[in-house]
Scaffold this motif. Structure first.
Motif, PDB file in Angstrom:
ATOM      1  N   GLN A   1       0.202  -5.574   2.607  1.00 22.48           N
ATOM      2  CA  GLN A   1       1.309  -5.289   3.506  1.00 22.48           C
ATOM      3  C   GLN A   1       2.643  -5.498   2.796  1.00 22.48           C
ATOM      4  O   GLN A   1       3.668  -4.955   3.155  1.00 22.48           O
ATOM      5  N   LYS A   2       2.604  -6.291   1.741  1.00 21.53           N
ATOM      6  CA  LYS A   2       3.759  -6.523   0.872  1.00 21.53           C
ATOM      7  C   LYS A   2       3.222  -7.058  -0.457  1.00 21.53           C
ATOM      8  O   LYS A   2       2.060  -7.481  -0.546  1.00 21.53           O
TER       9      LYS A   2
ATOM     10  N   PHE B   1       0.826  -1.203   0.000  1.00 22.34           N
ATOM     11  CA  PHE B   1       0.000   0.000   0.000  1.00 22.34           C
ATOM     12  C   PHE B   1       0.870   1.268   0.000  1.00 22.34           C
ATOM     13  O   PHE B   1       2.001   1.263   0.473  1.00 22.34           O
ATOM     14  N   VAL B   2       0.302   2.334  -0.533  1.00 19.25           N
ATOM     15  CA  VAL B   2       0.980   3.639  -0.555  1.00 19.25           C
ATOM     16  C   VAL B   2       0.199   4.589   0.334  1.00 19.25           C
ATOM     17  O   VAL B   2      -1.022   4.747   0.159  1.00 19.25           O
TER      18      VAL B   2
ATOM     19  N   ALA C   1       5.468 -19.464  -2.053  1.00 15.04           N
ATOM     20  CA  ALA C   1       4.013 -19.411  -2.035  1.00 15.04           C
ATOM     21  C   ALA C   1       3.409 -18.157  -2.636  1.00 15.04           C
ATOM     22  O   ALA C   1       2.920 -18.178  -3.739  1.00 15.04           O
ATOM     23  N   ASN C   2       3.410 -17.043  -1.918  1.00 13.99           N
ATOM     24  CA  ASN C   2       2.663 -15.877  -2.380  1.00 13.99           C
ATOM     25  C   ASN C   2       3.487 -14.603  -2.483  1.00 13.99           C
ATOM     26  O   ASN C   2       2.937 -13.538  -2.675  1.00 13.99           O
ATOM     27  N   LEU C   3       4.790 -14.717  -2.343  1.00 16.26           N
ATOM     28  CA  LEU C   3       5.614 -13.516  -2.410  1.00 16.26           C
ATOM     29  C   LEU C   3       6.219 -13.354  -3.792  1.00 16.26           C
ATOM     30  O   LEU C   3       6.755 -14.312  -4.347  1.00 16.26           O
TER      31      LEU C   3
ATOM     32  N   PRO D   1      -2.946  -0.981  -4.557  1.00 20.54           N
ATOM     33  CA  PRO D   1      -2.856  -1.312  -5.983  1.00 20.54           C
ATOM     34  C   PRO D   1      -2.867  -2.814  -6.284  1.00 20.54           C
ATOM     35  O   PRO D   1      -2.354  -3.616  -5.518  1.00 20.54           O
ATOM     36  N   VAL D   2      -3.504  -3.158  -7.429  1.00 15.67           N
ATOM     37  CA  VAL D   2      -3.509  -4.530  -7.938  1.00 15.67           C
ATOM     38  C   VAL D   2      -3.124  -4.482  -9.411  1.00 15.67           C
ATOM     39  O   VAL D   2      -3.672  -3.679 -10.171  1.00 15.67           O
ATOM     40  N   LEU D   3      -2.170  -5.332  -9.810  1.00 13.85           N
ATOM     41  CA  LEU D   3      -1.713  -5.367 -11.195  1.00 13.85           C
ATOM     42  C   LEU D   3      -2.181  -6.646 -11.865  1.00 13.85           C
ATOM     43  O   LEU D   3      -2.070  -7.736 -11.294  1.00 13.85           O
ATOM     44  N   VAL D   4      -2.700  -6.508 -13.094  1.00 13.03           N
ATOM     45  CA  VAL D   4      -3.108  -7.661 -13.896  1.00 13.03           C
ATOM     46  C   VAL D   4      -2.272  -7.643 -15.173  1.00 13.03           C
ATOM     47  O   VAL D   4      -2.302  -6.668 -15.927  1.00 13.03           O
TER      48      VAL D   4
END
Length: 236
Positions: free
Chosen positions: A99-100, A12-13, A141-143, A23-26
């Motif tokens: 958070q990341k 987050f900013v 996993a998710n990073l 933000p979410v990037l596709v």
């Protein structure tokens, strides 16, 4: 597309004391990317109205009123991407995926009419009976890879800096009276030369046409007078 990031959040900013930008990037390899492009305008913009409910980010492309945001397709390392964002107001903590940088599986994105629903609940994989195998599976996993993310951030900074620098140079040049006068003189000289050349050619062409037409008329008049005199018996 194994090994490539398809959908990811970013950290987050903090836009203000009470507003956090999520933000979410596709990326273009994601299955929903082409469907999103259906909402792209002729100018290449995509307008949307974001909201958050039950830990789900809802991107509404079919809104009719209210505040909205716009985004567009951008290029990054020869890949196309679209970035959506939601402004979370209040002093609450940002949801865990923000958070990341966190990868989201494609199954977390679904369409409901004109709404793209992004489920932010990242399911953890079931533990394997063998602890070592479980740890091995959960390693990436998710990073998102930190090197890749660093390169993306640096690239974006470079792009923005290049644009700002080019814009600043352009503004300086346009505001320079000396430069603009030189350009005007140079352009004026070239135009004057071109106009003069074309005018001379036109004048020559007109004179040639007038002379040719005059000769034709003169010959025609002479012939008609001769025939008239001949018919009157003045010529034998």
């Amino acid at each position: 597309m194994l090994g490539k990031t398809l959908i990811t959040t970013r950290k987050f900013v903090q836009q203000s004391k009470t507003t956090k930008r999520l933000p979410v990037l596709v990326y273009s390899e994601a299955g929903c990317f082409k469907h999103i492009l259906k909402y792209q305008t002729a100018a290449g913009l995509i307008f949307y109205q974001p909201s958050m409910k039950d830990n789900k980010l809802i991107i509404n492309f079919g809104f009719k009123n209210g505040t909205f945001l716009k985004t567009e397709v951008t290029n990054q390392y020869k890949r196309k991407k679209i970035e959506f964002a939601y402004a979370m107001k209040g002093n609450r903590s940002a949801p865990e995926p923000f958070q990341k940088a966190t990868l989201l599986p494609e199954s977390n994105l679904t369409f409901n009419g004109d709404k793209l629903i992004i489920d932010l609940n990242v399911k953890s994989k079931k533990k394997d009976e063998n602890p070592s195998k479980s740890e091995e599976k959960n390693k990436p996993a998710n990073l998102i890879d930190t090197k890749t993310l660093s390169k993306e951030i640096v690239n974006e900074i470079n792009d923005k800096f290049s644009y700002q620098l080019a814009d600043a140079i352009t503004q300086r040049l346009i505001s320079s009276d000396k430069l603009m006068n030189r350009i005007a003189e140079a352009v004026g000289f070239k135009l004057a030369s071109t106009i003069s050349t074309r005018t001379n050619r036109l004048s020559e062409s007109l004179n040639s046409t007038i002379k040719e037409q005059s000769n034709k008329n003169e010959n025609k008049i002479t012939k008609n007078v001769y025939e008239l005199f001949k018919e009157a018996g003045w010529l034998k």
